[in-house]
Design a protein around this motif. Structure first.
Motif, short mmCIF file in Angstrom:
data_model
loop_
_atom_site.label_atom_id
_atom_site.label_comp_id
_atom_site.label_asym_id
_atom_site.label_seq_id
_atom_site.Cartn_x
_atom_site.Cartn_y
_atom_site.Cartn_z
N ARG A 6 -7.58 19.96 -7.87
CA ARG A 6 -7.34 20.61 -9.15
C ARG A 6 -8.11 19.95 -10.28
O ARG A 6 -8.17 18.73 -10.39
CB ARG A 6 -5.83 20.55 -9.47
N CYS A 7 -8.74 20.78 -11.12
CA CYS A 7 -9.32 20.28 -12.36
C CYS A 7 -8.31 20.57 -13.47
O CYS A 7 -8.09 21.74 -13.82
CB CYS A 7 -10.66 20.95 -12.68
N GLU A 8 -7.68 19.52 -13.99
CA GLU A 8 -6.66 19.71 -15.03
C GLU A 8 -7.29 20.26 -16.30
O GLU A 8 -6.72 21.10 -16.98
CB GLU A 8 -5.95 18.38 -15.34
N LEU A 9 -8.48 19.78 -16.60
CA LEU A 9 -9.16 20.20 -17.83
C LEU A 9 -9.39 21.72 -17.85
O LEU A 9 -9.14 22.39 -18.86
CB LEU A 9 -10.51 19.46 -17.93
N CYS A 10 -9.87 22.25 -16.72
CA CYS A 10 -10.19 23.68 -16.67
C CYS A 10 -9.03 24.51 -16.14
O CYS A 10 -9.07 25.74 -16.18
CB CYS A 10 -11.43 23.91 -15.81
N GLY A 11 -7.99 23.83 -15.61
CA GLY A 11 -6.85 24.57 -15.08
C GLY A 11 -7.17 25.38 -13.83
O GLY A 11 -6.66 26.49 -13.67
N TYR A 57 -15.98 18.37 -6.93
CA TYR A 57 -16.35 18.49 -8.33
C TYR A 57 -15.86 19.83 -8.86
O TYR A 57 -15.65 20.77 -8.09
CB TYR A 57 -17.88 18.41 -8.50
N CYS A 58 -15.68 19.89 -10.18
CA CYS A 58 -15.34 21.16 -10.82
C CYS A 58 -16.64 21.85 -11.20
O CYS A 58 -17.50 21.25 -11.85
CB CYS A 58 -14.49 20.93 -12.06
N GLU A 59 -16.80 23.10 -10.79
CA GLU A 59 -18.08 23.77 -11.04
C GLU A 59 -18.27 24.12 -12.52
O GLU A 59 -19.37 24.46 -12.93
CB GLU A 59 -18.23 25.00 -10.17
N HIS A 60 -17.21 24.05 -13.30
CA HIS A 60 -17.32 24.39 -14.72
C HIS A 60 -17.58 23.18 -15.61
O HIS A 60 -18.34 23.27 -16.56
CB HIS A 60 -16.07 25.14 -15.18
N CYS A 61 -16.91 22.05 -15.32
CA CYS A 61 -17.06 20.89 -16.21
C CYS A 61 -17.65 19.68 -15.48
O CYS A 61 -17.89 18.65 -16.09
CB CYS A 61 -15.73 20.52 -16.84
N PHE A 62 -17.87 19.79 -14.15
CA PHE A 62 -18.47 18.73 -13.34
C PHE A 62 -17.56 17.51 -13.16
O PHE A 62 -18.01 16.46 -12.71
CB PHE A 62 -19.82 18.27 -13.92
ZN LIG Z 1 -13.20 21.48 -14.82
#
Ligand SMILES: [Zn+2]
Lengths: 394, 159
Positions: free
Chosen positions: B50-55, B64-69
């Protein structure tokens, strides 16, 4: 070429690369992310700051994923951004940053991330089987050719035309594999390698022997490019892409000059003109020519105007191309020493010049405070070249 | 004149046969993929990150999160229950012939904010399948699981 149409100077402000290895567990996307994140970290930026992304990757048949530029996009940071993949075979390593350069130089984008990836271990039994398809299906393939044949015939012709000794060519492999000892990502670094090791290595297609060739590899590398408007906000040591050039020769390799790659000379002329380089031998402090084979380093140095035809072999024998020599060549360790994940060799060509010219090359640092470097790659059907001149400003 | 003729068969002209000489491809699942498949095989669970930042919860997981890395290195069990976001009822096979039995494929979400997983539906008919259907994974017995996406046999309706 219309130099008046260039709107912005372009600088490299961050670079990253993964380990180069025969087989990595990481997927191509994961490697891309690792390299891209390193480059962003060095630039002090986050993905959010990036306006556009360039992906460089060689044939889909290596990774075994069709349209792999699109497939790699999330690892490259391209999601929901202007994104394009460029591909000029081995030339991609220096051509992807050229594509990044024109995105910024045009004034359209301020910050561009350039990511190059290759996962050659997916292709079984060997990446060579995918290369078989560059041959003409009717004229050549019935002869069951091997890619090494082309290189062997180029090398033969080069040796014949300029009276070059095999032993001097083999010294390039020795130099580069030793240089790679200082590289944290290196696959084939060898501090103890000798000329005899290369001369006695397995004959592949003579005159090419196993240690004359760089290894297939998995890896990724990345750069962050910005314009003159923000470069100094991010770093005190931006390294400027002052000249870019590229050129391609005939499809038919049998129609080309096998001893002297004229298309490299043309690409270099374009980059030198843009960078205002009048006398490359005097003005270039470091060269990172494409060295997938030892003889190619020599041919490329000559076409880059850094040696007369046939002279690069003599310079090598005399030690002039060593890291502490008159003209350090492939201080990174090159493809021969660090590895050859085709497009990802960005990290040992343009990436290396960035680290060298900004004084960050660590154990590999060329002495004497180098200020001007040239990086060059070679590819497509062995007839394409891309060249970048890079400078640190006083 | 070859330009003016319409060939009925491409073999009417002199031709050469060729094939891609690549024997096969060998794919690795990567860092996150390895964690996903080992957990599925050994514990019978579906993992995500889970990416908490992007939800966003990535299922299967990614590093990795594809939106914020952001680096994502905590794996969470997202459970075996999900919901059908969309589906298709396949009636023709690749050869163009009718399948003996229609097959239903779906994109399945594991709670809000997750990425979708493509899989097969079972124990449901073309008449009763619908978007929003609550489903659960039917796993192969542990002894037959090898760490593959097909360790999940299919998803079936619950409740
Ligand atoms: Zn993210």
């Amino acid at each position: 070429m219309n130099l008046g149409k260039i709107h912005k100077d372009v600088a490299v402000v961050g670079a990253g690369m993964t380990l180069f290895s025969r087989r990595l567990q990481e997927t191509g996307k994961e490697m891309s992310w690792q390299a891209a994140q390193m480059a962003l970290d060095q630039a002090g930026l986050t993905l959010d700051d990036i306006d556009a992304v360039i992906m460089g990757s060689a044939p889909d048949a290596f990774d075994g994923v069709h349209k792999k530029g699109d497939w790699l996009i999330d690892g490259a940071g391209g999601v929901n951004k202007p994104y394009m993949r460029v591909y000029t075979g081995g030339g991609t390593a220096v051509f992807a940053p050229i594509a990044g350069w024109w995105h910024v130089a045009s004034g359209m984008f301020e910050r561009v991330l350039v990511v190059c990836e290759e996962k050659m271990s997916s292709c079984q039994p060997h990446a060579q089987s995918a290369f078989a398809h560059i041959w003409d299906p009717i004229l050549d393939r019935p002869l069951k050719p091997n890619l090494v044949w082309i290189f062997a015939m180029e090398m033969q012709r080069y040796m014949h035309t300029y009276n070059v000794r095999y032993e001097d060519i083999a010294l390039v492999a020795v130099k580069n594999k030793r240089n790679a000892v200082g590289h944290p990502c290196a696959q084939l670094a060898d501090p103890d390698i000798t000329l005899e090791d290369v001369i006695n290595s397995e004959p592949m297609a003579l005159p090419v022997r196993r240690l004359d060739i760089s290894p297939p590899s998995d890896g990724a590398a990345a750069l962050v490019l910005v314009s003159e408007d923000t470069a100094y906000e991010l770093t005190n040591e931006p390294v400027w892409m002052d000249g870019v050039g590229w050129c391609i020769d005939s499809t038919m390799w049998t129609n080309r000059d096998l001893a002297f790659p004229k298309f490299v000379a043309r690409a270099a002329r374009m980059a030198y003109e843009m960078a205002g380089i009048k006398n490359p031998r005097e003005e270039i402090d470091i060269a990172e020519p494409y060295d997938p084979f030892d003889y190619k380093e020599l041919q490329h140095l000559e076409a880059l105007g850094l040696a007369d035809p046939g002279e690069a072999a003599i310079m090598t024998r005399e030690g002039k191309t060593q890291r502490d020599g008159e003209l350090p060549v492939c201080p990174s360790g090159g493809l021969l020493g660090v590895g050859n994940p085709i497009a990802a060799t960005l990290g040992i060509k343009v990436g290396e010049l960035f680290w060298q010219l900004s004084g960050q090359a660590g154990a590999r640092q060329v002495p004497g405070d180098p200020a001007v470097g040239v990086a060059q790659a070679w590819g497509d059907l062995m007839q394409f070249s891309s060249v970048i001149v890079m400078r640190r400003r006083p | 004149m070859t330009f003016s003729e319409k060939f009925q068969k491409t073999t009417d002209v002199k031709h050469w046969l060729g094939d891609m000489e690549v024997d096969h491809f060998l794919y690795t699942a990567g860092i996150a993929g390895e964690a996903f498949f080992v957990a599925l095989r050994d514990k019978g669970v579906i993992l995500g990150t889970r990416c908490e930042l992007c939800g966003i919860t990535y299922v299967p997981p990614r590093i990795y999160c594809e939106h914020c890395f952001a680096e994502l290195n905590e794996y969470t069990d997202v459970g075996l229950r999900g919901r059908v976001r969309s589906f298709t009822i396949a009636r023709l096979g690749k050869d163009g012939n009718e399948l003996k039995k229609p097959e239903i494929f779906a994109v399945i979400d594991f709670g809000s904010g997750t990425t979708g997983l493509l899989h097969k539906l079972g124990e449901v008919t073309p008449e009763t399948v619908k978007v929003g259907l609550d489903v659960e994974a039917v796993l192969k017995p542990k002894s037959q699981r090898g760490g593959h996406i097909t360790d999940i046999e299919y998803f079936r309706p619950v409740g």
